[in-house]
Design an enzyme around this catalytic site. Structure first.
Site, PDB file in Angstrom:
ATOM      1  N   GLU A 290       0.125   5.632  12.900  1.00 42.87           N
ATOM      2  CA  GLU A 290      -1.126   4.980  13.289  1.00 42.87           C
ATOM      3  C   GLU A 290      -0.938   3.489  13.539  1.00 42.87           C
ATOM      4  O   GLU A 290      -1.492   2.947  14.476  1.00 42.87           O
ATOM      5  CB  GLU A 290      -2.172   5.133  12.170  1.00 42.87           C
ATOM      6  CG  GLU A 290      -2.803   6.483  12.067  1.00 42.87           C
ATOM      7  CD  GLU A 290      -3.731   6.793  13.227  1.00 42.87           C
ATOM      8  OE1 GLU A 290      -4.876   6.325  13.210  1.00 42.87           O
ATOM      9  OE2 GLU A 290      -3.300   7.497  14.170  1.00 42.87           O
ATOM     10  N   ASP A 291      -0.155   2.869  12.695  1.00 37.23           N
ATOM     11  CA  ASP A 291      -0.194   1.401  12.644  1.00 37.23           C
ATOM     12  C   ASP A 291       1.063   0.680  13.126  1.00 37.23           C
ATOM     13  O   ASP A 291       1.091  -0.550  13.124  1.00 37.23           O
ATOM     14  CB  ASP A 291      -0.448   0.935  11.196  1.00 37.23           C
ATOM     15  CG  ASP A 291      -1.820   1.352  10.704  1.00 37.23           C
ATOM     16  OD1 ASP A 291      -2.638   1.715  11.554  1.00 37.23           O
ATOM     17  OD2 ASP A 291      -2.053   1.310   9.492  1.00 37.23           O
TER      18      ASP A 291
ATOM     19  N   HIS B 113       0.823  -1.222   0.000  1.00 33.58           N
ATOM     20  CA  HIS B 113       0.000   0.000   0.000  1.00 33.58           C
ATOM     21  C   HIS B 113       0.859   1.277   0.000  1.00 33.58           C
ATOM     22  O   HIS B 113       0.716   2.109  -0.904  1.00 33.58           O
ATOM     23  CB  HIS B 113      -1.006  -0.038   1.153  1.00 33.58           C
ATOM     24  CG  HIS B 113      -1.740   1.244   1.361  1.00 33.58           C
ATOM     25  ND1 HIS B 113      -2.616   1.755   0.428  1.00 33.58           N
ATOM     26  CD2 HIS B 113      -1.703   2.153   2.372  1.00 33.58           C
ATOM     27  CE1 HIS B 113      -3.090   2.908   0.869  1.00 33.58           C
ATOM     28  NE2 HIS B 113      -2.548   3.175   2.048  1.00 33.58           N
TER      29      HIS B 113
END
Ligand code: GDP
Length: 395
Positions: A81-82, A53
């Site tokens: 965020e991840d 991605h």
């Protein structure tokens, strides 16, 4: 719709090496390594490694010829965020600007859009703009959404529809506002595919069936226009049939209650020239040859649209009595027409070297002015947040 090719990190490297210097290429490559290690264990819904991605997002930004920090932010946009990485890590490794962009994208991702009421959608768009202290945040977010839309089939149907609706109501209009039409058109077409597959499919099929016939008629009209401007002896002109997009055909069918043929068969031609005086000269030649249709002439060169779009529009009773829509613009205006504000942030070396430098700067100011006005409108964000709390947002 053309399926986008899945890029590798090497492809992104090759794309940026074409327009960035070595130092900047190294910075972007370093961002890939950084993201690769952090996302190493993660998978997307489709089961593919997560890193695919960010590679595609960086690739979309590289195709827009964005500056190094924006492409770097494309690689890093999900890490805060991840993954275990912090904003401070990003700032230390890649500098303040990249950290601001990554932070902005992470914040936008936390706001959930829930309502499809028109006023709320407009407020939501304004809020996103107001929150983006650097407009490159929105550009990365649009690239992120574009790749998510390209891979939407991996999600459950209900989620597909929610994301497609949000894309149509929030992100495509934002792309429009910033003049990034290449992204806007693709977002709209893909959203329609998930929201109304039958309409999407019918239009795509009808376009396929009539493609050959249309190409021939367009070729004829192009030849006629070329012929009518030969006396102007322009050095560097392009005349071609303008591509039509599924969603815009769909919208016109619905809004104007027309049949597919009535919209698709309208001939739309574009003329590109070097300078502004040449645009008016071409317009003159076309109006001298064919009768203009009343009320259809627009001078967006003298009066650009808020997103910086410039062009002359006219419709004439063309060859064989067919209505012919013509857009006339310079090459520089064409770049802005397709890439909008992204063109203004594009890597500078060698860019804007043409005759329109001052004009480009003026356009940039106009576009930024327009965005600042929007941001001003959204200054009442507190009131606005109060008014929609619990309706539009989660957490
Ligand atoms: P008008 O009635 O001539 O002002 O134009 P419309 O708003 O109906 O748009 C006609 C066509 O002009 C569209 O299909 C686009 O090709 C082009 N156009 C209008 N606005 C924009 C814009 O902001 N950006 C770009 N790239 N094209 C635009």
């Amino acid at each position: 719709m053309v399926e986008a090719k899945k890029l590798t990190a090497q492809d992104v490297h090759d794309l940026i090496a074409d327009y960035m210097n070595d130092e900047h290429v190294k910075k972007v490559d370093k961002a890939y390594q950084f993201a690769f290690h952090l996302h190493q264990e993660q998978k997307r819904k489709s089961g593919e490694p997560y890193i695919i991605h960010p590679i595609q997002v960086a690739g979309i930004l590289a195709e827009l010829h964005m500056d190094p920090d924006t492409v770097v932010a494309g690689y890093l946009h999900d890490i805060v965020e991840d993954t275990t990485a912090t904003l401070a890590d990003v700032e230390q490794a890649f500098g303040h600007d990249v950290a601001v962009i990554v932070d902005g994208v992470s914040k936008l991702s936390r706001i959930k859009y829930k309502s499809s009421r028109e006023q709320l959608a407009e407020n939501h768009r304004k809020l996103l703009l107001a929150m983006s202290h650097d407009i490159r945040v929105i550009i990365v977010k649009l690239a992120d959404r574009l790749h998510n839309m390209r891979t939407l089939s991996a999600l459950r149907e209900e989620k597909q529809r929610r994301i497609a609706a949000e894309t149509l109501e929030i992100y495509a209009p934002l792309a429009d506002r910033l003049g990034i039409m290449t992204i806007k058109w693709e977002l709209e077409d893909m959203a329609l595919r998930y929201l109304n597959f039958d309409a999407y499919h019918d239009i795509a099929k009808s376009m396929d069936l009539r493609r050959q016939e249309r190409l021939e008629i367009v070729d004829e009209a192009v030849d006629e226009i070329k012929h009518s401007i030969t006396d102007l002896h322009l050095a560097n002109t392009e005349v071609y049939g303008r591509p039509k997009h599924i969603y815009s055909i769909y919208r016109k069918m619905v809004d104007k209650n027309k049949r597919f043929e009535e919209i698709y068969d309208l001939l739309a031609i574009r003329v590109l020239v070097d300078t502004i005086p040449e645009t008016y000269a071409v317009l003159g030649a076309i109006h001298a040859r064919w009768t203009p249709m009343p009320g259809r002439f627009k001078d967006y060169i003298a009066l650009p649209k808020a997103n910086g779009y410039q062009s002359l529009h006219t419709s004439v009773i063309g060859p064989g009595g067919r209505p012919l829509e013509v857009q006339i613009r310079t090459y520089k205006m064409h770049e802005i027409a397709e890439y909008g504000i992204a063109a203004h942030w594009a890597y500078k070396e060698g860019n804007f070297a043409g005759a329109d430098v001052q004009n480009a700067d003026q356009q940039k100011l106009n576009v930024i002015q327009g965005i600042l006005e929007l941001q001003d409108d959204a200054q009442d964000a507190d009131d606005f947040m109060e008014s929609v709390k619990g309706d539009l947002f989660t957490d």
